[in-house]
Design an enzyme around this catalytic site. Structure first.
Site, PDB file in Angstrom:
ATOM      1  CG  HIS A  97      -1.979  -1.103   1.149  1.00 53.60           C
ATOM      2  ND1 HIS A  97      -2.928  -1.244   2.234  1.00 53.60           N
ATOM      3  CD2 HIS A  97      -2.374  -2.032   0.158  1.00 53.60           C
ATOM      4  CE1 HIS A  97      -3.403  -2.443   1.919  1.00 53.60           C
ATOM      5  NE2 HIS A  97      -3.250  -2.860   0.773  1.00 53.60           N
ATOM      6  CG  HIS A 132      -7.512  -3.072  -2.203  1.00 55.20           C
ATOM      7  ND1 HIS A 132      -7.108  -2.042  -1.477  1.00 55.20           N
ATOM      8  CD2 HIS A 132      -6.807  -4.075  -2.024  1.00 55.20           C
ATOM      9  CE1 HIS A 132      -6.205  -2.413  -0.797  1.00 55.20           C
ATOM     10  NE2 HIS A 132      -5.916  -3.810  -1.013  1.00 55.20           N
ATOM     11  CG  ASP A 152      -3.337  -4.956  -3.106  1.00 58.60           C
ATOM     12  OD1 ASP A 152      -2.888  -4.242  -2.324  1.00 58.60           O
ATOM     13  OD2 ASP A 152      -3.962  -5.875  -2.497  1.00 58.60           O
ATOM     14  CG  HIS A 209       0.242  -9.444  -2.926  1.00 58.66           C
ATOM     15  ND1 HIS A 209       0.114  -8.341  -2.904  1.00 58.66           N
ATOM     16  CD2 HIS A 209      -0.889  -9.910  -1.790  1.00 58.66           C
ATOM     17  CE1 HIS A 209      -0.832  -7.695  -2.433  1.00 58.66           C
ATOM     18  NE2 HIS A 209      -1.540  -8.453  -1.462  1.00 58.66           N
TER      19      HIS A 209
END
Length: 307
Positions: free
Chosen positions: A78, A241, A245, A268
């Site tokens: 973030h 979001h 990310d 991720h």
């Protein structure tokens, strides 16, 4: 010349780690040109620096973790997203625990901190990684398929599609495209919070995750509705979001990208796999500067906008 950027002065915040639940103090400090973004664990007997890089990422379960030797910093994405969105190249990030504070669950608080400290140009050219041919990584097949891709583009844009098979998420926008040249990162992306499902919470906490999570720093969803009293900040907050990310994960490559990123159900791990695949192919990218900022992509030469 399109110049590198750092902060004018230092700024501080205190919060808790989303997964660890630990109290942590965060200090953002200016850094010299070509320093990059360096996380520093100041709680150790001898402080340890962890410069960001694709290779520094050592864990991608539920967050992006970077390491130097056995010293780690969790949940960096973030803050890294805010740095990417505002065009901050050089920064020291001092923290007093092993996880960046989650603050409100988005990057908006980090944007506020960076803007409050002030962003200034430095006397050194900003270096970009320009993608010159497509790079793609894929995992799974059929219903388990997920992928992420970088294509050549004179600028930086991100397109993301999610698929959660959940009635609440399905009722919102599940695909979004954001172009950094709009100058509207703070308005359109930064306020999108991380999210979680009540059915997963017990399992996560049994694994030592989400110990600091709650409705003040995440969207919490049960089988039927969003439980947060104030609802969603954007109609398509879930997919936004994921873009937030991705911007943080990709900025761990160490330089701003000139590329078009597109992804389906990425996360991720796949984002890190993508930038590693890019760096492994010497024919797929080049490092460039803009001696004449008029030749830079639209929006890159101007200071990042406030809210």
């Amino acid at each position: 010349m399109l110049r590198q950027r750092t902060l004018k002065t230092l700024t501080k915040a205190v919060g808790v780690g989303l997964h660890s639940g630990q109290r942590v103090e965060l200090t953002l400090r200016p850094a010299q040109p070509d320093t990059g973004i360096v996380f520093r664990r100041t709680d150790l007997p001898l402080p340890v620096d962890i410069p960001v890089s694709a290779q520094a990422v050592t864990d991608t379960r539920m967050a992006s973790t970077i390491s130097n030797g056995g010293v780690k910093v969790h949940t960096v994405e973030h803050l890294m997203s805010a740095c990417a969105g505002l065009g901050v190249d050089n920064l020291y990030v001092d923290i007093t625990a092993e996880e960046v504070p989650i603050l409100d669950g988005s990057s908006a608080s980090f944007v506020f901190l960076l803007q409050s400290a002030g962003i200034e140009q430095q006397n050194a050219p900003r270096r970009f990684i320009r993608v010159t041919r497509p790079v793609e990584v894929r995992e799974g097949e059929g219903e388990d398929l997920k992928w992420a891709r970088l294509d050549p583009y004179h600028g930086y844009k991100l397109g993301f599609e999610i698929e959660f098979n959940h009635r609440v998420v399905n009722s919102t926008g599940q695909r979004y495209e954001f172009d950094l040249s709009s100058g509207q990162y703070s308005r359109d992306i930064a306020r999108a919070r991380t999210f979680g499902f009540t059915k997963d919470l017990e399992m996560m906490r049994a694994r030592g995750l989400a110990m600091g999570g709650g409705m003040d720093n995440a969207i919490v969803v049960d089988d039927y509705r969003v439980l947060n009293a104030d609802g969603l900040r954007y109609d398509d907050e879930f997919v936004k979001h994921k873009i937030l990310d991705a911007m943080g994960d990709l900025y761990l490559i160490g330089k701003p990208l000139l590329a078009a990123y597109s992804a389906f159900r990425s996360g991720h791990a796949l984002n890190n796999k993508l930038i590693r695949a890019l760096l492994a192919d010497q024919e797929a990218f080049e490092v460039i500067t803009f001696e004449d900022d008029r030749r830079a992509p639209a929006g890159f030469a101007q200071p990042a906008r406030a809210w």
